[in-house]
Design an enzyme around this catalytic site. Structure first.
Site, mmCIF file in Angstrom:
data_model
loop_
_atom_site.group_PDB
_atom_site.id
_atom_site.type_symbol
_atom_site.label_atom_id
_atom_site.label_comp_id
_atom_site.label_asym_id
_atom_site.label_seq_id
_atom_site.Cartn_x
_atom_site.Cartn_y
_atom_site.Cartn_z
ATOM 1 N N SER A 126 3.211 -6.567 -4.268
ATOM 2 C CA SER A 126 4.023 -6.211 -3.118
ATOM 3 C C SER A 126 4.393 -4.729 -3.087
ATOM 4 C CB SER A 126 5.309 -7.043 -3.118
ATOM 5 O OG SER A 126 6.083 -6.783 -4.283
ATOM 6 N N SER A 185 2.950 -7.226 -9.196
ATOM 7 C CA SER A 185 3.021 -6.230 -8.132
ATOM 8 C C SER A 185 3.046 -4.781 -8.593
ATOM 9 C CB SER A 185 4.241 -6.514 -7.244
ATOM 10 O OG SER A 185 4.094 -7.765 -6.626
ATOM 11 N N LYS A 206 9.981 2.118 -3.554
ATOM 12 C CA LYS A 206 9.720 0.854 -2.855
ATOM 13 C C LYS A 206 10.979 0.377 -2.136
ATOM 14 C CE LYS A 206 8.054 -3.847 -3.980
ATOM 15 N NZ LYS A 206 7.490 -4.675 -5.087
#
Length: 399
Positions: A112, A136, A35
């Site tokens: 996210s 998330s 990420k």
């Protein structure tokens, strides 16, 4: 890479930079995606915001937990999309083509950690690093049919990662396979700090009302039956002192205040082009006073103690991960916001307490994934993975 149909819009379109990994180790041969809030040496850390990305120098050092996985043999395959400044739950960053949910292409991936979930669900990576502040890891895992653990708060270092709300931020990862999931956990955690056996599953009555409709309620009850088979009968616990609304607002205020403390000066110093939803959440954080924040921290501490007393050394809270299948990707802003608020009433329990929670992909509504969660005491992360394995085995079709 972003935009190609086979990529599910999971990865950022960045120049490829060699990232060293060991050729041997427990993760040898496995592909690792990361990420874009974590530093990877040679790559900028853009945090889902073009202004951040444009001003970011390439990282000199890789974030410590990511480096552990590279040293264990995992091979880096790219940086993945994140919602803007990691402050969203739907996976629809206004600045990028939205990641596609490979398990339900007409529905959101969740955020996210949106790109990481899409990469694993689309079999473009075997392991993908994410983070969980408000949900998330758990929400995208449920939406995309993956295994996801929100780790005990503070258990795994977040050095080399963008902060959102430090008292809530946790490291996490996705995998499709429980064996791979456990290998990663043992590398990053070692041994559980919690020594008790988790033998007493419990449920809170008001959680049963949070699934969004009749089909979701029926599927949650079916998943609960698998939990009964794997863990023993789930007992009803007495009510907590705090209502769902109180816990929801406690979480929202703590998160928003801390997020503004982290990013407010930068946001206020220029036009940052924040997308809808993200902009308003930061603006909300700017309105919360230090005194209001302190009051919410006191409330959080009281809730944490109450949940500690409820679980004791051997309790496991069984709950739906989110209210149902992922929302439709073309849903209106109001529909997505309503789902987000309902989801946070479930997701905030682990966030406020700091306790670990695993979601396992054993349910489906309208042919889209729907996860069941187990929440345990502080430091019971590895034990939850083992219990998750038992639930997966119980849900597996018998020959």
């Amino acid at each position: 890479m972003t935009g190609a149909p086979e990529s599910f819009n999971a990865f950022l379109d960045l120049p490829q930079v060699p990232v060293f990994n060991s050729e041997t180790g427990p993760l040898a041969g496995l592909r690792l995606a990361v990420k874009d809030i974590y530093d990877v040496a040679g790559y900028p850390t853009g945090c889902g915001n073009p202004e951040k990305a444009a001003s970011a120098d390439p990282a000199i050092k890789t974030a410590a937990p990511v480096q552990i996985l590279l040293d264990a043999g995992a091979r880096f395959v790219g940086k993945t999309q994140t919602d803007e400044l990691a402050f969203s739950l739907m996976g629809q960053n206004a600045h990028f083509p939205h990641p596609i949910n490979p398990a339900a292409p007409n529905r959101v991936t969740g955020g996210s950690s949106s790109g990481s979930a899409a990469a694993v669900a689309g079999q473009l990576a075997d392991i993908a690093i994410g983070s969980d502040t408000g949900g998330s890891i758990r929400a995208p895992a449920s939406f995309c049919g993956l295994i996801g653990l929100r780790t005990t708060h503070g258990l795994i270092s977040l050095d080399g990662a963008m902060k959102l709300a430090p008292s809530l931020d946790t490291f996490g990862w996705f995998a499709r396979d429980i064996d791979i999931y456990e290998k990663v956990a043992k590398l990053l955690i070692g041994e559980d700090a919690h020594r008790g056996q988790l033998t007493k599953p419990v449920a809170l009555g008001w959680l049963d009302s949070l699934p969004t409709g009749a089909d979701e309620v029926a599927e949650y009850q079916r998943m609960r039956q698998h939990a009964d088979m794997a863990l023993g009968p789930v007992a009803k616990a007495g009510p907590l002192s705090f209502s769902p609304d109180e816990l929801y607002w406690c979480f929202r205020k703590v998160q928003a205040y801390e997020a503004w403390q982290q990013h407010g000066a930068w946001i206020a110093s220029g036009d940052r082009g924040l997308g809808p939803g993200v902009k308003e959440r930061f603006e909300f954080g700017a309105t919360i006073s230090a005194a209001d924040y302190a009051a919410e921290i006191d409330k959080r501490d009281a809730f944490r103690q109450e949940l500690t007393d409820l679980l004791g050394a051997d309790g496991i809270l069984v709950l739906p991960t989110v209210p149902g299948a992922a929302p439709l990707a073309h849903g209106s802003h109001e529909e997505l916001l309503a789902y987000r608020e309902r989801a946070l009433m479930l997701l905030c329990l682990s966030g406020l307490s700091g306790f670990p929670q695993i979601t396992v992909p054993i349910g489906a509504v309208d042919s889209a994934p729907f996860g069941l969660s187990l929440l345990g005491p502080v430091g019971s992360d590895l034990a939850l993975i083992e219990l998750g394995r038992r639930v997966l085995d119980a849900a597996r079709p018998k020959d």
